[in-house]
Structures are given as structure tokens and as C-alpha cells.
Design a protein around this motif. Sequence first.
Motif, PDB file in Angstrom:
ATOM      1  N   THR A  53     -46.824 -90.131  52.649  1.00 33.06           N
ATOM      2  CA  THR A  53     -46.541 -89.709  51.277  1.00 33.06           C
ATOM      3  C   THR A  53     -45.035 -89.561  51.100  1.00 33.06           C
ATOM      4  O   THR A  53     -44.290 -89.426  52.082  1.00 33.06           O
ATOM      5  N   LEU A  54     -44.617 -89.565  49.854  1.00 32.15           N
ATOM      6  CA  LEU A  54     -43.197 -89.436  49.526  1.00 32.15           C
ATOM      7  C   LEU A  54     -43.071 -88.530  48.308  1.00 32.15           C
ATOM      8  O   LEU A  54     -43.602 -88.856  47.239  1.00 32.15           O
ATOM      9  N   THR A  55     -42.394 -87.419  48.466  1.00 37.03           N
ATOM     10  CA  THR A  55     -42.160 -86.523  47.330  1.00 37.03           C
ATOM     11  C   THR A  55     -40.885 -86.938  46.601  1.00 37.03           C
ATOM     12  O   THR A  55     -40.117 -87.779  47.087  1.00 37.03           O
ATOM     13  N   HIS A  56     -40.656 -86.306  45.457  1.00 37.50           N
ATOM     14  CA  HIS A  56     -39.427 -86.589  44.721  1.00 37.50           C
ATOM     15  C   HIS A  56     -38.201 -86.256  45.561  1.00 37.50           C
ATOM     16  O   HIS A  56     -37.214 -87.012  45.587  1.00 37.50           O
ATOM     17  N   ASP A  57     -38.255 -85.128  46.248  1.00 36.69           N
ATOM     18  CA  ASP A  57     -37.110 -84.731  47.069  1.00 36.69           C
ATOM     19  C   ASP A  57     -36.949 -85.673  48.267  1.00 36.69           C
ATOM     20  O   ASP A  57     -35.820 -86.012  48.650  1.00 36.69           O
ATOM     21  N   GLN A 109     -33.423 -87.582  49.086  1.00 32.30           N
ATOM     22  CA  GLN A 109     -32.713 -87.358  50.349  1.00 32.30           C
ATOM     23  C   GLN A 109     -32.664 -88.632  51.191  1.00 32.30           C
ATOM     24  O   GLN A 109     -31.645 -88.945  51.810  1.00 32.30           O
ATOM     25  N   GLY A 110     -33.773 -89.377  51.243  1.00 31.30           N
ATOM     26  CA  GLY A 110     -33.775 -90.635  51.981  1.00 31.30           C
ATOM     27  C   GLY A 110     -32.805 -91.637  51.388  1.00 31.30           C
ATOM     28  O   GLY A 110     -32.120 -92.372  52.121  1.00 31.30           O
ATOM     29  N   ALA A 111     -32.742 -91.670  50.057  1.00 35.11           N
ATOM     30  CA  ALA A 111     -31.808 -92.584  49.392  1.00 35.11           C
ATOM     31  C   ALA A 111     -30.367 -92.211  49.707  1.00 35.11           C
ATOM     32  O   ALA A 111     -29.514 -93.092  49.902  1.00 35.11           O
ATOM     33  N   ILE A 171     -32.750-106.572  49.360  1.00 36.98           N
ATOM     34  CA  ILE A 171     -33.774-105.767  50.032  1.00 36.98           C
ATOM     35  C   ILE A 171     -34.978-106.658  50.311  1.00 36.98           C
ATOM     36  O   ILE A 171     -35.679-107.070  49.389  1.00 36.98           O
ATOM     37  N   MET A 172     -35.191-106.978  51.593  1.00 40.06           N
ATOM     38  CA  MET A 172     -36.337-107.796  51.998  1.00 40.06           C
ATOM     39  C   MET A 172     -37.230-106.955  52.897  1.00 40.06           C
ATOM     40  O   MET A 172     -37.156-107.009  54.113  1.00 40.06           O
ATOM     41  N   LEU A 173     -38.075-106.138  52.261  1.00 36.05           N
ATOM     42  CA  LEU A 173     -38.943-105.216  52.983  1.00 36.05           C
ATOM     43  C   LEU A 173     -40.375-105.365  52.491  1.00 36.05           C
ATOM     44  O   LEU A 173     -40.605-105.645  51.317  1.00 36.05           O
ATOM     45  N   PRO A 174     -41.342-105.136  53.366  1.00 38.49           N
ATOM     46  CA  PRO A 174     -42.734-105.130  52.922  1.00 38.49           C
ATOM     47  C   PRO A 174     -43.027-103.856  52.136  1.00 38.49           C
ATOM     48  O   PRO A 174     -42.147-103.005  51.943  1.00 38.49           O
ATOM     49  N   THR A 175     -44.267-103.715  51.694  1.00 35.42           N
ATOM     50  CA  THR A 175     -44.676-102.493  50.993  1.00 35.42           C
ATOM     51  C   THR A 175     -44.595-101.328  51.967  1.00 35.42           C
ATOM     52  O   THR A 175     -45.388-101.219  52.910  1.00 35.42           O
ATOM     53  N   SER A 176     -43.632-100.447  51.762  1.00 35.10           N
ATOM     54  CA  SER A 176     -43.385 -99.328  52.665  1.00 35.10           C
ATOM     55  C   SER A 176     -42.551 -98.297  51.935  1.00 35.10           C
ATOM     56  O   SER A 176     -41.928 -98.592  50.907  1.00 35.10           O
ATOM     57  N   LEU A 177     -42.523 -97.073  52.461  1.00 33.18           N
ATOM     58  CA  LEU A 177     -41.709 -96.031  51.837  1.00 33.18           C
ATOM     59  C   LEU A 177     -40.226 -96.357  51.935  1.00 33.18           C
ATOM     60  O   LEU A 177     -39.425 -95.936  51.094  1.00 33.18           O
ATOM     61  N   GLU A 178     -39.851 -97.126  52.972  1.00 30.43           N
ATOM     62  CA  GLU A 178     -38.444 -97.486  53.142  1.00 30.43           C
ATOM     63  C   GLU A 178     -37.928 -98.348  51.986  1.00 30.43           C
ATOM     64  O   GLU A 178     -36.735 -98.332  51.686  1.00 30.43           O
ATOM     65  N   PHE A 179     -38.821 -99.098  51.346  1.00 30.57           N
ATOM     66  CA  PHE A 179     -38.385 -99.910  50.208  1.00 30.57           C
ATOM     67  C   PHE A 179     -37.822 -99.014  49.109  1.00 30.57           C
ATOM     68  O   PHE A 179     -36.770 -99.304  48.534  1.00 30.57           O
ATOM     69  N   ARG A 234     -23.860-108.733  56.767  1.00 26.99           N
ATOM     70  CA  ARG A 234     -24.590-107.772  57.606  1.00 26.99           C
ATOM     71  C   ARG A 234     -26.076-107.819  57.285  1.00 26.99           C
ATOM     72  O   ARG A 234     -26.469-107.817  56.114  1.00 26.99           O
ATOM     73  N   VAL A 235     -26.896-107.876  58.328  1.00 28.93           N
ATOM     74  CA  VAL A 235     -28.344-107.716  58.200  1.00 28.93           C
ATOM     75  C   VAL A 235     -28.704-106.444  58.947  1.00 28.93           C
ATOM     76  O   VAL A 235     -28.463-106.338  60.157  1.00 28.93           O
ATOM     77  N   ALA A 236     -29.241-105.447  58.233  1.00 29.91           N
ATOM     78  CA  ALA A 236     -29.468-104.134  58.835  1.00 29.91           C
ATOM     79  C   ALA A 236     -30.864-103.633  58.504  1.00 29.91           C
ATOM     80  O   ALA A 236     -31.419-103.927  57.445  1.00 29.91           O
ATOM     81  N   THR A 237     -31.425-102.863  59.422  1.00 27.61           N
ATOM     82  CA  THR A 237     -32.691-102.183  59.159  1.00 27.61           C
ATOM     83  C   THR A 237     -32.389-100.815  58.548  1.00 27.61           C
ATOM     84  O   THR A 237     -31.256-100.313  58.610  1.00 27.61           O
ATOM     85  N   VAL A 238     -33.427-100.193  57.985  1.00 27.46           N
ATOM     86  CA  VAL A 238     -33.266 -98.857  57.416  1.00 27.46           C
ATOM     87  C   VAL A 238     -32.843 -97.879  58.505  1.00 27.46           C
ATOM     88  O   VAL A 238     -31.987 -97.009  58.283  1.00 27.46           O
ATOM     89  N   GLN A 239     -33.411 -98.023  59.689  1.00 33.32           N
ATOM     90  CA  GLN A 239     -33.065 -97.137  60.799  1.00 33.32           C
ATOM     91  C   GLN A 239     -31.583 -97.230  61.126  1.00 33.32           C
ATOM     92  O   GLN A 239     -30.910 -96.210  61.348  1.00 33.32           O
ATOM     93  N   GLU A 240     -31.057 -98.438  61.148  1.00 32.22           N
ATOM     94  CA  GLU A 240     -29.635 -98.612  61.459  1.00 32.22           C
ATOM     95  C   GLU A 240     -28.751 -97.999  60.378  1.00 32.22           C
ATOM     96  O   GLU A 240     -27.700 -97.420  60.672  1.00 32.22           O
ATOM     97  N   LEU A 241     -29.163 -98.110  59.126  1.00 33.79           N
ATOM     98  CA  LEU A 241     -28.360 -97.558  58.036  1.00 33.79           C
ATOM     99  C   LEU A 241     -28.364 -96.039  58.045  1.00 33.79           C
ATOM    100  O   LEU A 241     -27.378 -95.407  57.640  1.00 33.79           O
ATOM    101  N   THR A 242     -29.474 -95.451  58.483  1.00 35.01           N
ATOM    102  CA  THR A 242     -29.566 -93.985  58.459  1.00 35.01           C
ATOM    103  C   THR A 242     -29.071 -93.339  59.743  1.00 35.01           C
ATOM    104  O   THR A 242     -28.975 -92.111  59.814  1.00 35.01           O
ATOM    105  N   ASP A 243     -28.761 -94.141  60.758  1.00 32.78           N
ATOM    106  CA  ASP A 243     -28.220 -93.600  62.006  1.00 32.78           C
ATOM    107  C   ASP A 243     -26.716 -93.369  61.868  1.00 32.78           C
ATOM    108  O   ASP A 243     -25.896 -93.985  62.549  1.00 32.78           O
ATOM    109  N   THR A 244     -26.332 -92.522  60.950  1.00 29.37           N
ATOM    110  CA  THR A 244     -24.919 -92.224  60.754  1.00 29.37           C
ATOM    111  C   THR A 244     -24.771 -90.757  60.396  1.00 29.37           C
ATOM    112  O   THR A 244     -25.640 -90.178  59.729  1.00 29.37           O
ATOM    113  N   ALA A 245     -23.706 -90.183  60.853  1.00 34.62           N
ATOM    114  CA  ALA A 245     -23.445 -88.775  60.535  1.00 34.62           C
ATOM    115  C   ALA A 245     -22.704 -88.627  59.220  1.00 34.62           C
ATOM    116  O   ALA A 245     -22.501 -87.517  58.729  1.00 34.62           O
TER     117      ALA A 245
END
Length: 930
Positions: A143-147, A151-153, A173-181, A248-259
Motif C-alpha cells: 500500500t502507499l499512503t499520501h505521506d 516522502q518517497g518522491a 521512466i520505464m517501470l512496470p506497475t509498481s509503487l516505485e513508478f 545515466r540508467v538508474a534504478t529506484v534503489q540507486e537513486l534513493t541510496d543517497t544521504a
Amino acid sequence: MNRPSAAMGAAEVLQIVRMLVAELRPGQRLTPDLDSHLERDLGLDSLARVELLTRLEHAAGVRLPTGTLATAETPRQLLAALRAAHPELAGLRTDIVLPETPGEAIEAPAQAATLVEVLEWHAAHSPQHVHIRLLHDDVEIATLTHDDLLQGARRIAAGLQQGGLAPGEAVAIMLPTSLEFFTSFFGAMLAGGVPVPMYPPTRPSQLEDHLRRQAGILDSCRAPVLISDADVRTVARLLATQSPSLKRVATVQELTDTAASSTSAAVRTTDLALLQYTSGSTGNPKGVMLSHANLLANIRAWSHTIGMSADDVTVSWLPLYHDMGLIAAWLGSLYNGCPLVLMSPLDFLSRPARWLWTIHRYRGSLSAGPNFAYELVLKHVEDAELAGLDLSCWRFAVNGAEPVSPDTIERFSERFAPYGLRRETLTPSYGLAENAVGLTVHLPGRGARIDRIAREPFFRDRKALAATASDTTTLRFVGCGQPLPGHELRVVDPAGTELPERHVGRLEFRGPSATSGYLRNPEETRKLWHGTWLDTGDLGYLADGELFVTGRVKDMIIRGGRNLYPYELEEAIGTLPGVRRGCVAVFGAADPTTASERLVAVVETRAKQDDERGTLQHAVEGLAIELLGVPLDEVVLAPPHSVLKTSSGKIRRVATRDLYLSGVLGRQRSVRMQLLRLAASGLTERASRTLSRGAALLWAGWAWMALVLLAVPVWLAVAALRRPAVGWRIGSHGARLLARLVGIRLDIRGRENLPLDAPCIVVANHASYLDGLIAVAALPRAFAFVAKRELQDNAIAYRFLQGLGAEFVERFAVQDSVDAAHRLATRARAGTALFYFAEGTFVGQPGLREFRLGAFLAACEARLPVVPVTIRGTRTVLPDETWRPRRGPITVSIAPPIPPQGTDWSAALALRDATRAEILAQCGEPDATT
């Protein structure tokens, strides 16, 4: 039916496979074994495999994983999937109730000006409200709430900004049906970018065609980054070899692995919110530019018409890269604060009954699909699967995105009436990417209107006249409702004259949802706009204010003076035994011998026996004469996947015709061969780009060498003589010689508009350091440049301009000081022709900036006309912030003089506005002040 899956052995699986093959291929001696390829050896297409999986599940009493449809290619793999399946899912509960979420009543953010503000509003007012419920294999997996979404964005935005994403750049954005989209979509927005949804590859047999189309999208939008997942990363990297802009070709995980933390970019209502690439059913995909204002206008108008609110529940399986799934289902749900229950397209395709049961379990009130989806349910959902189903909650079932079949409407409402579905729930609609998504729909509760019209007047006179009750040859079209509030629709003839009701013509529209055009495609944008109206590319008629769509302009076939439409014939051919339904393309191919068009039908079939193919061909030819009144010139019986389709399932008739004309229709290459061809093509592209860059650098070097060789003697002569008229002639000859030496074509238009002896003031736009040089080359008489005082500090520029008689003023004095304007006016009255760059400076961003008033105050004071001069092309040849010139044509347009209408401040303002309007119309750049 309820025994464990392990009890089913290889012999039983093979028996079910053999029975299905025997039904599909009567008379053919096929003996499947465990390693027979379902498609290549046994001829089971995707729909046949859906039927096979359904039979296996019934026999074993289990639910197979959704991925089985895409991954299992042999009976052995099917057997392994059965043994790994979960029997308990076969008796899945049907009484799920959508859980309540804490918080106050949710309201739509009526004052929000951007989609970012919509998200921030909901995150602030209902942060824990569950916005999306993601299903897989009938199980709610996330599930995905508004918050959560906000925050993920923000985390993805930080990764994009850290990677150097600049404001306004595209994010693919080339992603399947997922919350990451969803987090990626808003992450791109929060970083200041523009999201560009792209669909991941599906059919291996069409991988090459898919990647070439996606490479075309990347070339168009020039995205520096592509967000993908691990499953399609190899494919995404192949795309990088085809697109020079992609860094650059990046996954969501790679983009969020930053401080790093993100800095929310300033977003305005007029900014681009989405680049929506058209499906390309009639040509190459084009990037539809949609602003936040466009999207919100469409969402609000649609929501108002259908009465959408937070009390609704949206159920969708539609692809997120398509406008109906992206805007209507998701963004519409987000705006109104209603939950979105989401499953993947593959979940639906593998078991169409899932769509209905998801509506039942979550009490879905809104759900949509193209016509083929309703047909798929009718064909592949058995009565035994419907026991206990309750669809009474479904109040709005939209049918759109492709031609709506009246038969589908009637059969679907009839079939599911016993399960609580009301006929008025089925709602045909019409929309297009150029209007965000929806354009017409009727009010809830009315039901679909089917219009019966006479065949002969329709084809002969293009009139949709009501048929008599005894007429058995009628055509039927489905009404798609009236335009959304604030939007307009009209029908016009080829000359653009509006037609009365029940006359067939081109459909045009306008309204607040309408796009401003196609990205970097001025030619197609010009074709789109007809004055203040936009051309849909569709044909249709109005009856009682309601729209009835009859076809696409590009699909219409002209044969013997008659206008023929392919849809009815395609649908009829699809019902013939041995034909893959929905895989028929009828089109016209130019015939130079008759100056008309050959009528061709491409029909996908697995029939291989000569007698079977002969019977099918005769049946197709008979249908053409019966329905169209003319014979087919050729029937092409082609193997599966020969007829090309868009991502949303529409027939690509133009692309299929091109394959037919090139003689390669039906040829299929292995995935390995396609990947090798793409890799080779990528290497070729890179080599070509490297050679092009090398040639461009050599040319730039030669251009600077030529400039230096000519500039030195010209500068010495002008600076030493200090005779402006002579210096202008020397500079003019030198500038024109330079253009010839380096191969820049200089086109000067309107020389006759420039007074050769009388005093005047010239005002020009300013886009590049080249503008002064081009002005000297283009104007046949001497002018004194009005230059900024800072140039006096540059000895080289000052001595040269002084030799041309330039007037130096404080940078803002011309605008603010009447004394400066008076001094310049006195010099102009004395016979000196003045030259102003009225913008004062230039920047890299295209656009005509605000004009300063100095030139116009001086013109009014001296009572001299202003001559507007437009310089076009210099921004391309030498852009701001670079000293590397590029080849390109340059045009100088001299407009007729504009005399002042007085000597006061108001006259100067009017003179400025008239001059700027003339230059804006000629410069080919947008108005930077809006």
C-alpha cells in the motif's frame, strides 16, 4: 477440483494440452511432448495460452502465478508451475471490504495550481490515507499512503538532483506497475524535471521494433536519465547506445541510496508537467506537451461530469504509461482523494475474471478499459467463475481509447446483468493525448446510445442519416457523449468550414486541457493547430450535440471515389475460424497505375494447409464485397505478430502497410538476433556521432581561423579610419565574405523596406554574440549602434565600435532617462541612423524578452519611423555560454517602417508594442514575457 497440485502428473498436463491443440487445429496431427514449445511448435498464441492455463487450474484446483503466462513456454514448465502453485488460493475469499483509514473527510484541493500542490495538500491533510492498494495474484502486496508518496518522491528527487538533473529536463521512466513508478513520477517533478512514462518491453518477438520506438522517444525528449528496474536494465542500456542524450540508467534503489536531501524546485502552473508520447497508431510517436494547468483542467472537468469524489473507489489494471491509466485512473484518484486499487495488465490478461472480482471485493465504483478488455472478459470468463459475483457497486464503466463496438456494449450488459451490472453503467467516451485524456463523455446513469444509420448515404455523401426499421444493411455507431465543461468540439469539411449535424467530417476541439503542441516538432504542431482549433485526426459526426466517431483520417481508404473505413471489415474478418481476433489490418496502398489505392487485408492466422488457407482467403474476399461493396486487391495471410500494434493495443495500420510495401511483413527474428542487430546499430550510431562531432569540431576550428584572418585587417581599417560610413562598408564586405568562407547561408529579406537615405531607427532582437556581425553584413547602409557603456572598458570592442560611430549609454539609462533619449533623438534628426538591440542583452533560453523604451522614446522625440529587423538562426549557430559555433542558416527579415503616432509616453509605448509584435511574429521563438 480441490486435490493438491502435486497430484497432477505429466500425463494429465499433456492430455489437456493435446485436447486444446486438437480443438484449435482439427485435422492436424500434432503430438505434443513435455518440451514442445507452446507457440512455435503447437501454435498457441497468448489468448490460447490463457485458455490453457484456465483449464489446468480447473483440473488441479490451484491458482497459478501471474507470471506463468509470460514465462512458461513448454508443458514441462507448466507442470513445474503447477507443482509450485498454492492450492489455498483457489478458494480465495470474496468478501474483502476496503479498510477504513483514519482521518477527516477528504476534499479535493480546489485551489491547487499544480500537481505538486495537490500531493502536498493531501499529504498535509490526510497523510495516512491509503492512496494505492497494489495487488498481485489476487493478493494485496503493498500500500502507499499520501505521506509515503510524498516522502518517497523527495528521496528520488534528491538522487536526481545529485546526479545533475537540470530544471526542465526530461526524466524517462520505464517501470512496470509498481509503487516505485508513482514515487519516481513525482520525484521527477519535485526535482524540477518532466516525467516521461515509457512502457517496458513485453513481446520478445517484437523487441527490436519496441526499442527503436523507445529510442525515438528518448531522442525527442533528450532525457539525460532513465529510471528502470533490474529486470529491464539490460534493455535500458541498449537504449543508451541509441540515444546520445541519455547519460545515466538508474534504478529506484540507486537513486534513493543517497544521504542528500532534495530542494523542491519552483513549479508554476504553466510549466510542463508531463510529456505524453502518442501511441503512434497512425505514425511515429509525438511528445504531447501538457502543463499542470492542462492536466488539472481535464481532471476537474472529468470529475465534475461523472461526479467523482473521495467516496469512490477506482479499480484499474491499465498500463501506467498510457493516458487512461496514468491520468484518468491514477491522477484523477489522487486529486479526488479516493483509493486506487491497482493490478498489473498481465494480471488482467492472464485471468480476465480478476478485474470483475477485484471490483466486487473492494466495492469498486469506477473502472475503465478499452473495448478489447470487455471483449476479453466475454470470451474468457466462464459462468462457473462468476458464482457469488456482485457488480452492483460499479457505477461508471468507461469504454474508450479505441473504437467502441455496439455489439460489445450490448453483449457485456446482457451477460452481467444477472450479477448486478446496470446497462447505464457502461459509458463510451472519447479522448486523445492532445487533450490530456478525456474530451467527451455523457452524464452518469444515461446509458450508451447506439445510432443506426443508412449505409449508402454514409459512403457516398458522408451523411449519417437515420436508417429505416426495415433496412438490414445499416451501420451502427456508438455515442461518446458531449464535450467536457469548458471544452468545445466541432465537425469541419476539408476546407475547414463547420458542418451541420449528421454530416461526417474532421473533428476539431479546443479548451483548457488542450496541449500547446508537440515537443521539438514544429511541423507536426503546425498541422495540429487550425487557428484556435486543434485537429484530432479523427472523423465523426454530431447528433443532438453528441459525438459519434466513425474512424481515423489516415485510416480512410479512397477507392473508386468512395471513402472506405477499415474497422467494420476488420472486426468481421476477426470472427472467421482460424483468424486471430484483433490481429487484422485493412489499409490502402497507393497504386500508381490507377491513381487510386489498392485495398489490402493483412490477416494473422496459424493455418498452414493449402485448402484451409484457400477457404479462409475466399471468406475474407466475400466479406469485403458484402460490407464495403468493393473487392480486395490482395489478402495477405500472415503469421502471428505480423500486424503491428501500439502499447495500448491499437492497430498500427500505417506501420503495417510500410512493412507490406517493403516486403518484410511477417518476418520474425529471434530475440538473440534482434539484440545483436540493436547492439550493432548502437555501435554504428556511436561511430556516426563520433564522426559528426569530429567534423563539427574541425568546422568550428576553421570558422574561428577564418574569423581571425578577416577580423584583424577589418578591425585595423575601421579603427584607424574612424569614418563610420566607410567603416560600415568595410565591415559589411568582411562579414559577408566570412559567411561564404565558412558555409553559412545568409538570407536577407525585405531590403526594399529599409530607407536608404531618410533618417530612421532600426530595432532588432538579440539572441547571440553574432547579431552585431550579421547586422553589419545584412544592412546596406551605415548605422550607429547604441551600445552599453560597459563596452568602453573593452579596448578591442570600443575602438571598433567607435570607428563605426557607436553611441555608448549607461545600461539602464536608455529606459530610465528622458535626457538620454533626447540626446539620441537630436543625433537621429541630424541624419544619423541608429541601431538598437531593444532587449538590451540575451540569454541561452529561447524567447523574445521585454523591449526597453529608449529606442521608442528617441523615435517619438525625433518623429522618425522605426524599422523592425528580425534576426533568426544566430542562437543556433552560436548559443550563449559557448564559443563553439555550429552550422546553420541565418535569416534577416526587414519589415516596413512603423511611424510614431505622437511624441508622448503613450505613443512610445504603442510604438514599442507594434515593433515587438512584428519581431515576435518573425523570430520563431516564444514570448518570454508570458
